[in-house]
Design a protein around this motif. Structure first.
Motif, PDB file in Angstrom:
ATOM      1  N   SER A  49       0.828  -1.201   0.000  1.00  0.00           N
ATOM      2  CA  SER A  49       0.000   0.000   0.000  1.00  0.00           C
ATOM      3  C   SER A  49       0.869   1.260   0.000  1.00  0.00           C
ATOM      4  O   SER A  49       2.012   1.238   0.452  1.00  0.00           O
ATOM      5  CB  SER A  49      -0.957   0.010   1.198  1.00  0.00           C
ATOM      6  N   ARG A  50       0.283   2.343  -0.526  1.00  0.00           N
ATOM      7  CA  ARG A  50       0.931   3.657  -0.484  1.00  0.00           C
ATOM      8  C   ARG A  50      -0.158   4.703  -0.284  1.00  0.00           C
ATOM      9  O   ARG A  50      -1.155   4.699  -1.000  1.00  0.00           O
ATOM     10  CB  ARG A  50       1.696   3.944  -1.772  1.00  0.00           C
ATOM     11  N   VAL A  68      -2.056   3.246  -3.643  1.00  0.00           N
ATOM     12  CA  VAL A  68      -1.922   1.812  -3.916  1.00  0.00           C
ATOM     13  C   VAL A  68      -2.533   1.057  -2.742  1.00  0.00           C
ATOM     14  O   VAL A  68      -2.309   1.429  -1.592  1.00  0.00           O
ATOM     15  CB  VAL A  68      -0.433   1.406  -4.067  1.00  0.00           C
ATOM     16  N   GLY A  69      -3.298   0.008  -3.046  1.00  0.00           N
ATOM     17  CA  GLY A  69      -3.876  -0.819  -1.983  1.00  0.00           C
ATOM     18  C   GLY A  69      -5.378  -0.638  -1.891  1.00  0.00           C
ATOM     19  O   GLY A  69      -5.987   0.092  -2.660  1.00  0.00           O
ATOM     20  N   GLU A  70      -5.972  -1.318  -0.927  1.00  0.00           N
ATOM     21  CA  GLU A  70      -7.426  -1.281  -0.744  1.00  0.00           C
ATOM     22  C   GLU A  70      -7.885   0.134  -0.404  1.00  0.00           C
ATOM     23  O   GLU A  70      -7.304   0.772   0.472  1.00  0.00           O
ATOM     24  CB  GLU A  70      -7.848  -2.220   0.399  1.00  0.00           C
ATOM     25  N   PRO A  71      -8.924   0.638  -1.087  1.00  0.00           N
ATOM     26  CA  PRO A  71      -9.432   1.955  -0.716  1.00  0.00           C
ATOM     27  C   PRO A  71     -10.011   1.933   0.689  1.00  0.00           C
ATOM     28  O   PRO A  71     -10.625   0.948   1.081  1.00  0.00           O
ATOM     29  CB  PRO A  71     -10.519   2.230  -1.765  1.00  0.00           C
ATOM     30  N   PHE A  93     -12.645   0.449  -7.787  1.00  0.00           N
ATOM     31  CA  PHE A  93     -11.385   0.659  -8.503  1.00  0.00           C
ATOM     32  C   PHE A  93     -10.250   0.730  -7.490  1.00  0.00           C
ATOM     33  O   PHE A  93     -10.292   1.507  -6.551  1.00  0.00           O
ATOM     34  CB  PHE A  93     -11.475   1.986  -9.287  1.00  0.00           C
ATOM     35  N   MET A  94      -9.246  -0.111  -7.667  1.00  0.00           N
ATOM     36  CA  MET A  94      -8.095  -0.068  -6.766  1.00  0.00           C
ATOM     37  C   MET A  94      -6.820  -0.469  -7.491  1.00  0.00           C
ATOM     38  O   MET A  94      -6.866  -1.144  -8.516  1.00  0.00           O
ATOM     39  CB  MET A  94      -8.312  -1.000  -5.571  1.00  0.00           C
ATOM     40  N   ARG A  95      -5.713  -0.003  -6.965  1.00  0.00           N
ATOM     41  CA  ARG A  95      -4.426  -0.351  -7.565  1.00  0.00           C
ATOM     42  C   ARG A  95      -3.714  -1.363  -6.686  1.00  0.00           C
ATOM     43  O   ARG A  95      -3.685  -1.231  -5.467  1.00  0.00           O
ATOM     44  CB  ARG A  95      -3.562   0.915  -7.707  1.00  0.00           C
ATOM     45  N   LYS A  96      -3.170  -2.390  -7.325  1.00  0.00           N
ATOM     46  CA  LYS A  96      -2.473  -3.452  -6.591  1.00  0.00           C
ATOM     47  C   LYS A  96      -1.300  -3.878  -7.456  1.00  0.00           C
ATOM     48  O   LYS A  96      -1.472  -4.646  -8.398  1.00  0.00           O
ATOM     49  CB  LYS A  96      -3.449  -4.613  -6.363  1.00  0.00           C
ATOM     50  N   ASP A  97      -0.113  -3.351  -7.177  1.00  0.00           N
ATOM     51  CA  ASP A  97       1.046  -3.573  -8.046  1.00  0.00           C
ATOM     52  C   ASP A  97       1.656  -4.960  -7.873  1.00  0.00           C
ATOM     53  O   ASP A  97       1.452  -5.630  -6.863  1.00  0.00           O
ATOM     54  CB  ASP A  97       2.124  -2.526  -7.757  1.00  0.00           C
ATOM     55  N   GLN A 103      -0.591  -2.344 -11.483  1.00  0.00           N
ATOM     56  CA  GLN A 103      -1.793  -3.106 -11.810  1.00  0.00           C
ATOM     57  C   GLN A 103      -3.016  -2.508 -11.106  1.00  0.00           C
ATOM     58  O   GLN A 103      -2.939  -2.097  -9.952  1.00  0.00           O
ATOM     59  CB  GLN A 103      -1.611  -4.567 -11.379  1.00  0.00           C
ATOM     60  N   TRP A 104      -4.104  -2.442 -11.855  1.00  0.00           N
ATOM     61  CA  TRP A 104      -5.368  -1.939 -11.301  1.00  0.00           C
ATOM     62  C   TRP A 104      -6.420  -3.021 -11.437  1.00  0.00           C
ATOM     63  O   TRP A 104      -6.461  -3.752 -12.430  1.00  0.00           O
ATOM     64  CB  TRP A 104      -5.841  -0.691 -12.057  1.00  0.00           C
ATOM     65  N   ARG A 105      -7.302  -3.091 -10.450  1.00  0.00           N
ATOM     66  CA  ARG A 105      -8.410  -4.044 -10.486  1.00  0.00           C
ATOM     67  C   ARG A 105      -9.706  -3.278 -10.297  1.00  0.00           C
ATOM     68  O   ARG A 105      -9.809  -2.455  -9.389  1.00  0.00           O
ATOM     69  CB  ARG A 105      -8.254  -5.090  -9.369  1.00  0.00           C
TER      70      ARG A 105
END
Length: 203
Positions: A49-50, A68-71, A93-97, A103-105
């Motif tokens: 996460s960031r 980055v990480g779970e909203p 919408f979330m980013r998970k590298d 990477q976005w999911r």
């Protein structure tokens, strides 16, 4: 070459490290008062996460913004689980590298893969998700590329769809992979405190 300038900001920021629940947590305090908090998986070195936080107009600490990480949910505790909940069918919408890509999911998108298109808008420095059925539209930027002042490359972008989730992948450019490797070496030099130990300040 712009890469050292962001790396330099990270190096000169005041940093605190904490080891907790298998994660290495790093808190950065920049000269301009901005704060950044990152969590890395201890075993893999993967960024989990960031978050960012700036001072508000009154000089107090603002809310954390997840990059980055779970909203984070605005509702906490009992309310979140029992009473008031955002509709579970809304797209999330979330980013998970990964180590090699951004990477976005987007969860809760039930349409088949052929409905989606993902493109790079170089002028606006963003990526755009569109659907042929006009049910979903999203523009998002890649802050890492902005910080390193690197161009967006359409060839680095790909997507797939599974389990009602659209997964968008952007391969990290070699400049960012090299910078991240350097940063990890720097972070390993910081003495990390264990959970509950406050005496972990370093420069």
């Amino acid at each position: 070459m712009a890469v050292p300038s962001w790396l330099e900001r990270l190096r000169t920021a005041s940093k605190t490290a904490l080891m907790q629940e298998g994660k290495r947590k790093i808190h950065y305090l920049f000269e301009d008062g901005k704060e950044m908090a990152e969590e890395y998986d201890v075993k893999t070195g993967q960024l989990v996460s960031r978050k960012w936080r700036e001072k508000n107009t009154l000089g107090g600490s603002g809310k954390w913004q997840v990059e980055v990480g779970e909203p984070t949910s605005p509702l906490l505790g009992v309310l979140e689980s029992e009473l008031i909940k955002e509709s579970s069918t809304n797209p999330v919408f979330m980013r998970k590298d990964t180590l090699s890509s951004f990477q976005w999911r987007i969860r809760n998108l039930p349409y088949p893969k052929e409905v989606y298109s993902v493109s790079v808008e170089k002028d606006q420095r963003c990526c755009v998700i569109r659907t042929t059925n006009k049910k979903y539209y999203k523009k998002f930027s890649i802050p890492d590329l902005d910080r390193y002042q690197l161009p967006l490359d359409a060839a680095a972008l790909s997507f797939t769809h599974a389990n009602n989730t659209l997964i968008i992948t952007y391969q990290k450019p070699k400049e960012i992979l090299a910078a991240e490797e350097q940063l990890q070496k720097e972070l390993k030099k910081i003495k990390a405190a264990n959970s509950g130990d406050d005496d972990c300040k370093t420069q």
